[in-house]
Design an enzyme around this catalytic site. Structure first.
Site, PDB file in Angstrom:
ATOM      1  N   ASP A  29       0.940  -1.186  -0.024  1.00 47.49           N
ATOM      2  CA  ASP A  29      -0.078  -0.011   0.061  1.00 47.49           C
ATOM      3  C   ASP A  29       0.817   1.366  -0.238  1.00 47.49           C
ATOM      4  OD1 ASP A  29      -2.340  -1.590   0.249  1.00 47.49           O
ATOM      5  OD2 ASP A  29      -2.481  -0.938   2.397  1.00 47.49           O
ATOM      6  N   ARG A  49      -0.450  -0.549  -8.734  1.00 49.55           N
ATOM      7  CA  ARG A  49      -1.830  -0.270  -8.279  1.00 49.55           C
ATOM      8  C   ARG A  49      -1.979   1.291  -8.348  1.00 49.55           C
ATOM      9  NH1 ARG A  49      -3.030  -0.942  -2.347  1.00 49.55           N
ATOM     10  NH2 ARG A  49      -3.316  -3.177  -2.962  1.00 49.55           N
ATOM     11  N   GLY A 108      -5.524   8.313  -4.431  1.00 50.29           N
ATOM     12  CA  GLY A 108      -4.927   8.694  -3.096  1.00 50.29           C
ATOM     13  C   GLY A 108      -5.962   9.127  -2.194  1.00 50.29           C
ATOM     14  N   THR A 156     -10.021   1.997  -9.190  1.00 50.99           N
ATOM     15  CA  THR A 156     -10.999   3.151  -8.918  1.00 50.99           C
ATOM     16  C   THR A 156     -12.326   2.737  -8.968  1.00 50.99           C
ATOM     17  OG1 THR A 156     -11.551   5.436  -9.716  1.00 50.99           O
ATOM     18  CG2 THR A 156     -10.934   3.797 -11.469  1.00 50.99           C
TER      19      THR A 156
HETATM   20  C1  LIG Z   1      -8.046  -1.545  -4.668  1.00 51.52           C
HETATM   21  C2  LIG Z   1      -7.787  -0.380  -4.079  1.00 51.52           C
HETATM   22  C3  LIG Z   1      -6.645  -0.175  -3.239  1.00 51.52           C
HETATM   23  C4  LIG Z   1      -6.329   1.103  -2.666  1.00 51.52           C
HETATM   24  N1  LIG Z   1      -5.032   1.339  -2.153  1.00 51.52           N
HETATM   25  C5  LIG Z   1      -4.715   2.679  -1.753  1.00 51.52           C
HETATM   26  C6  LIG Z   1      -3.386   2.729  -1.224  1.00 51.52           C
HETATM   27  O1  LIG Z   1      -2.662   1.936  -0.988  1.00 51.52           O
HETATM   28  N2  LIG Z   1      -3.225   4.241  -0.849  1.00 51.52           N
HETATM   29  C7  LIG Z   1      -4.134   5.246  -0.993  1.00 51.52           C
HETATM   30  O2  LIG Z   1      -3.805   6.507  -0.767  1.00 51.52           O
HETATM   31  N3  LIG Z   1      -5.529   5.006  -1.332  1.00 51.52           N
HETATM   32  C8  LIG Z   1      -5.740   3.741  -1.683  1.00 51.52           C
HETATM   33  N4  LIG Z   1      -7.127   3.581  -2.115  1.00 51.52           N
HETATM   34  C9  LIG Z   1      -8.264   4.757  -2.029  1.00 51.52           C
HETATM   35  C10 LIG Z   1      -8.025   5.709  -3.214  1.00 51.52           C
HETATM   36  O3  LIG Z   1      -6.846   6.366  -3.262  1.00 51.52           O
HETATM   37  C11 LIG Z   1      -9.284   6.404  -3.357  1.00 51.52           C
HETATM   38  O4  LIG Z   1      -9.110   7.236  -1.998  1.00 51.52           O
HETATM   39  C12 LIG Z   1     -10.705   5.525  -3.696  1.00 51.52           C
HETATM   40  O5  LIG Z   1     -10.242   4.488  -4.411  1.00 51.52           O
HETATM   41  C13 LIG Z   1     -11.735   6.539  -3.778  1.00 51.52           C
HETATM   42  O6  LIG Z   1     -11.305   7.174  -5.256  1.00 51.52           O
HETATM   43  P1  LIG Z   1     -11.986   6.632  -6.623  1.00 51.52           P
HETATM   44  O7  LIG Z   1     -10.915   6.523  -7.467  1.00 51.52           O
HETATM   45  O8  LIG Z   1     -12.963   5.553  -6.688  1.00 51.52           O
HETATM   46  O9  LIG Z   1     -12.867   7.884  -7.164  1.00 51.52           O
HETATM   47  P2  LIG Z   1     -14.003   8.899  -6.469  1.00 51.52           P
HETATM   48  O10 LIG Z   1     -13.811  10.102  -7.471  1.00 51.52           O
HETATM   49  O11 LIG Z   1     -13.554   9.298  -5.116  1.00 51.52           O
HETATM   50  O12 LIG Z   1     -15.186   8.232  -6.433  1.00 51.52           O
HETATM   51  C14 LIG Z   1     -15.950   7.950  -7.926  1.00 51.52           C
HETATM   52  C15 LIG Z   1     -17.302   7.484  -7.635  1.00 51.52           C
HETATM   53  O13 LIG Z   1     -16.840   6.106  -6.696  1.00 51.52           O
HETATM   54  C16 LIG Z   1     -18.070   5.813  -5.710  1.00 51.52           C
HETATM   55  N5  LIG Z   1     -17.096   6.007  -4.539  1.00 51.52           N
HETATM   56  C17 LIG Z   1     -15.824   5.944  -4.248  1.00 51.52           C
HETATM   57  N6  LIG Z   1     -15.548   5.905  -3.105  1.00 51.52           N
HETATM   58  C18 LIG Z   1     -16.544   5.622  -2.323  1.00 51.52           C
HETATM   59  C19 LIG Z   1     -17.024   5.076  -1.340  1.00 51.52           C
HETATM   60  N7  LIG Z   1     -16.015   5.150  -0.328  1.00 51.52           N
HETATM   61  N8  LIG Z   1     -18.208   4.725  -0.868  1.00 51.52           N
HETATM   62  C20 LIG Z   1     -19.113   4.762  -1.796  1.00 51.52           C
HETATM   63  N9  LIG Z   1     -18.984   5.161  -3.109  1.00 51.52           N
HETATM   64  C21 LIG Z   1     -17.676   5.511  -3.221  1.00 51.52           C
HETATM   65  C22 LIG Z   1     -18.750   7.172  -5.671  1.00 51.52           C
HETATM   66  O14 LIG Z   1     -20.017   6.995  -6.578  1.00 51.52           O
HETATM   67  C23 LIG Z   1     -17.920   8.201  -6.312  1.00 51.52           C
HETATM   68  O15 LIG Z   1     -18.757   9.111  -6.919  1.00 51.52           O
HETATM   69  C24 LIG Z   1      -7.370   2.112  -2.867  1.00 51.52           C
HETATM   70  C25 LIG Z   1      -8.340   2.019  -3.534  1.00 51.52           C
HETATM   71  C26 LIG Z   1      -8.744   0.845  -4.087  1.00 51.52           C
HETATM   72  C27 LIG Z   1      -9.868   0.681  -4.881  1.00 51.52           C
END
Ligand SMILES: Cc1cc2nc3c(=O)[nH]c(=O)nc-3n(C[C@H](O)[C@H](O)[C@H](O)COP(=O)(O)OP(=O)(O)OC[C@H]3O[C@@H](n4cnc5c(N)ncnc54)[C@H](O)[C@@H]3O)c2cc1C
Length: 309
Positions: free
Chosen positions: A132, A182, A186, A229
């Site tokens: 991570d 990955r 963020g 994402t």
């Molecule tokens: C497999 C995986 C591993 C990850 N590992 C890390 C890591 O090592 N370090 C790190 O900093 N971050 C990590 N993250 C988190 C990442 O950085 C984001 O904070 C998170 O994925 C939300 O961003 P998004 O790309 O989904 O887009 P966003 O623009 O935040 O969301 C897009 C849409 O997805 C849906 N959505 C997003 N999040 C949620 C939620 N929590 N609940 C309900 N609906 C939601 C909503 O409909 C939203 O409009 C990880 C995420 C995933 C999927």
């Protein structure tokens, strides 16, 4: 960045709030939406159920910044046991670990050894370890750990964050190694001199970095992109890019969090795409849960609904 997001991310590191919130029934009810349970067995059961739906898993034990260096050994032993149980149950479930849980703050060499122990076990069992990415102060050290492990094994991948200005340069370096990456947006509260403050800039950077990592130039032995994402617009844009550039399916997988955007998850699997869901478990879920709330204001409404019944 919205005020709500800032408040929730600031709250995620507040010990007073954590102590009270984890005891509140309405918070526990709403966290269950993203987490099948606190025990490893809950996560393994969820992984088996996902596998039946054609979805693969990544397991992560929640916990951050260790108080004592000895805890790093406990965490390492725990993940070794996870790898063994996954193999015994014939699950396709990788693991994802935070360097601070393996001792990075206390002793970077110990952290490296622990990480390498996990990778060696994963290699022996035909599995894979993800590292991570935590807040920006850890990026250099985490990439260093990754590069040293990657020199010994290709059963290891690392997360990188599209909200950081530096990531474009990091990608160019990682690309040369044949890295499994990955790509995420963020999840931490970062200052504007380190990370794009505007969401639209983060989204655009994600797209740009993903295209670079899917390019012909990036296709080297060991390379793999996890498009991590839940952003449907971004996913569709990247699917168009993949089709237009004939990117082979072996070059990428989609990755999402357990319980989030299930409709999109089903659509990708029905379309023949490889998808992994990251399943979290463990008692230390509060900071992680607050970061999930910060990602979507509608989640806060969901918590409020749970509060009232
Ligand atoms: C497999 C995986 C591993 C990850 N590992 C890390 C890591 O090592 N370090 C790190 O900093 N971050 C990590 N993250 C988190 C990442 O950085 C984001 O904070 C998170 O994925 C939300 O961003 P998004 O790309 O989904 O887009 P966003 O623009 O935040 O969301 C897009 C849409 O997805 C849906 N959505 C997003 N999040 C949620 C939620 N929590 N609940 C309900 N609906 C939601 C909503 O409909 C939203 O409009 C990880 C995420 C995933 C999927």
């Amino acid at each position: 960045m919205s005020v709500m997001r800032k408040l929730l991310l600031a709250g995620s590191t507040n010990a007073w709030l954590r102590e009270r919130a984890v005891k509140a029934a309405f918070v526990r009810r709403s966290v269950s939406r993203f987490m099948p349970g606190e025990r490893l067995e809950d996560a393994l059961r969820a992984a088996a159920a996902e596998q039946q739906q054609g979805v693969h898993a990544i397991l992560t034990h929640l916990g951050e910044n260790l108080a004592r260096v000895e805890e790093a050994e406990e965490v390492t032993q725990h993940y070794l046991e996870v790898l063994d149980k996954v193999a015994a149950q014939k699950l396709d479930a990788q693991i994802s670990v935070k360097p601070t849980q393996l001792g990075l703050d206390h002793d970077p060499e110990l952290c490296q050894r622990n990480q390498d122990r996990l990778i060696a076990r994963a290699e022996k069992l035909g599995n894979f370890v993800w590292i991570d990415m935590e807040s920006s102060v850890y990026v250099d050290r985490t990439l260093q750990l990754y590069k040293r492990s990657r020199a010994k094994s290709d059963k290891v991948g690392v997360a990188i964050q599209a909200y950081l200005y530096r990531t474009e340069k990091d990608v160019e370096e990682l690309l040369k190694l044949g890295a499994a990456i990955r790509l995420v947006k963020g999840a931490y509260l970062e200052p504007p001199d380190v990370a794009y403050p505007k969401k639209s800039d983060v989204d655009e950077n994600f797209y740009k970095l993903a295209c670079r990592l899917l390019s012909q130039d990036a296709r080297r032995p060991g390379a793999l992109l996890h498009i991590a994402t839940h952003d449907q617009t971004l996913v569709d844009r990247l699917l168009r890019h993949i089709a237009e550039h004939d990117v082979p399916k072996s070059a990428y997988e989609f990755a999402m969090l357990f319980g989030i955007q299930r409709g999109l998850q089903r659509r990708l699997v029905a379309d023949g795409r490889r998808l992994r869901v990251l399943i979290s478990y463990g008692e230390y879920w509060f900071p992680w849960y607050m970061r999930r709330l910060a990602e979507r204001p509608a989640n806060v409404l969901f918590v409020m609904k749970n509060l009232f019944g």
